[in-house]
Design an enzyme around this catalytic site. Structure first.
Site, mmCIF file in Angstrom:
data_model
loop_
_atom_site.group_PDB
_atom_site.id
_atom_site.type_symbol
_atom_site.label_atom_id
_atom_site.label_comp_id
_atom_site.label_asym_id
_atom_site.label_seq_id
_atom_site.Cartn_x
_atom_site.Cartn_y
_atom_site.Cartn_z
ATOM 1 N N ASP A 49 2.461 9.472 10.548
ATOM 2 C CA ASP A 49 3.652 8.982 9.844
ATOM 3 C C ASP A 49 4.718 10.071 9.769
ATOM 4 O O ASP A 49 4.424 11.202 9.371
ATOM 5 C CB ASP A 49 3.305 8.613 8.389
ATOM 6 C CG ASP A 49 2.216 7.558 8.288
ATOM 7 O OD1 ASP A 49 1.432 7.406 9.243
ATOM 8 O OD2 ASP A 49 2.145 6.913 7.229
ATOM 9 N N ASN A 108 2.920 -0.035 8.944
ATOM 10 C CA ASN A 108 3.150 -1.065 7.924
ATOM 11 C C ASN A 108 4.585 -1.033 7.397
ATOM 12 O O ASN A 108 5.067 -2.021 6.843
ATOM 13 C CB ASN A 108 2.147 -0.940 6.771
ATOM 14 C CG ASN A 108 2.253 0.374 6.042
ATOM 15 O OD1 ASN A 108 2.202 1.447 6.671
ATOM 16 N ND2 ASN A 108 2.417 0.341 4.737
ATOM 17 N N HIS A 109 5.290 0.089 7.573
ATOM 18 C CA HIS A 109 6.686 0.146 7.117
ATOM 19 C C HIS A 109 7.678 -0.443 8.114
ATOM 20 O O HIS A 109 8.856 -0.609 7.770
ATOM 21 C CB HIS A 109 7.077 1.575 6.749
ATOM 22 C CG HIS A 109 6.539 1.962 5.400
ATOM 23 N ND1 HIS A 109 7.281 1.855 4.239
ATOM 24 C CD2 HIS A 109 5.321 2.406 5.032
ATOM 25 C CE1 HIS A 109 6.540 2.239 3.209
ATOM 26 N NE2 HIS A 109 5.345 2.578 3.662
ATOM 27 N N HIS A 157 -2.240 2.187 13.295
ATOM 28 C CA HIS A 157 -1.629 2.793 12.116
ATOM 29 C C HIS A 157 -2.572 2.885 10.916
ATOM 30 O O HIS A 157 -2.681 3.922 10.269
ATOM 31 C CB HIS A 157 -0.359 2.035 11.701
ATOM 32 C CG HIS A 157 0.308 2.670 10.522
ATOM 33 N ND1 HIS A 157 0.986 3.864 10.631
ATOM 34 C CD2 HIS A 157 0.344 2.337 9.210
ATOM 35 C CE1 HIS A 157 1.423 4.224 9.431
ATOM 36 N NE2 HIS A 157 1.052 3.321 8.554
HETATM 37 MN MN LIG Z 1 1.652 3.526 6.453
#
Ligand SMILES: [Mn+2]
Length: 281
Positions: A49, A108-109, A157
């Site tokens: 990330d 997820n973002h 991820h």
């Molecule tokens: Mn994440």
């Protein structure tokens, strides 16, 4: 010079809404050529990330170039950090410059709901206007979901999904729209490993999200013919952590959480070397 070429030359150059829109359009076109599930080589630099940490993305690109390695980003380019738009536009420009050497998974973002809560929607509205955000959602829906490195290491991820016997089923998932809806989509992007769980347990992150333990990882990987999982999604203060008896590596590459951002240099046989990314820019 095309806008993405200008970004590579000066990643902090002032970009007009038209420049950004041109980069998103071109990137969407190139990303649509990547399948939802990538097959990549075993020697590759894996970045976790970055969350608006442009400096880490710049360091990673420099390291990859110096070592002649392809680059795999595990998602979460935006939200939270101070240079969210710059960071996303930069990694897209890298992809445009090396379509076969740079790969961008979906985190997820890269979805509508988190962007409304954690900052990116406001950044886009303030810098580019309310209309511009729709193009980002279109881009997210072209990001691939998983990669297999050298036929034996799964990169994603978040983590492995509950109730799914092997990667063969995961591989049937297509790229998806603005937010994950299918339980498998949600879990691939949101799940975390846990030493205090054997199989699966509900995650404190919210409904539909799970913690997975060593037995779950062992069974999923062995029935898939895979050795290991590499993923991002969780803060790790030293940048890389092995868990579940070495079956899972977590890489975290954002400096704004108080730790040392790092990338993972993967080589033949699943060896991992931690590469610090807090280099001067
Ligand atoms: Mn994440």
């Amino acid at each position: 010079m095309r806008p993405w070429e200008r970004v590579l030359r000066d990643p902090r150059s002032e970009l007009s809404p038209d420049d950004v829109s041109s980069i998103l359009d071109e990137a969407r076109g190139v990303l649509s050529g990547d399948p939802a599930h990538l097959e990549l080589e075993s020697e590759i630099l894996v970045v976790g990330d970055t969350h608006g940490d442009l400096a880490s993305s710049l360091s990673a690109a420099r390291v990859a170039e110096e070592r002649g390695l392809p680059l795999l980003f595990l998602g979460d380019y935006i939200d939270r950090g101070p240079e969210q738009l710059e960071n996303l536009v930069y990694v897209l420009s890298l992809k445009l410059s090396r379509p076969d050497g740079v790969f961008l998974l979906r985190g997820n973002h890269e979805a509508a709901e988190p962007n409304a809560w954690y900052g990116f929607l406001s950044v886009v509205e303030a810098r580019l206007g309310v209309e511009a955000y729709r193009d980002f959602l279109g881009l997210y829906s072209e990001l691939p979901l998983t990669a297999v490195l050298g036929g034996e290491i799964l990169a994603v991820h978040g983590g492995i999904p509950a109730g799914v016997e092997s990667y063969n089923r995961v591989r049937k998932l297509d790229k998806f729209g603005p937010d994950p809806e299918d339980p498998m989509e949600i879990q691939l992007l949101w799940n975390d490993p846990s030493e205090s769980v054997d199989w699966f347990a509900p995650s404190p992150r919210g409904p539909g999200i799970f913690l997975f333990g060593r037995a779950a990882a062992e069974e999923f990987l062995s029935s898939s013919g895979l050795k290991m999982l590499i993923r991002g999604h969780e803060f790790v203060d030293s940048g890389m952590r092995l868990s579940l008896g070495g079956l899972v590596a977590t890489v975290f590459s954002c400096r704004y959480y108080g730790g040392e951002p790092a990338a993972a240099e993967m080589s033949e046989g699943g060896r991992i070397r931690v590469i610090p990314l807090n280099l001067p820019q």
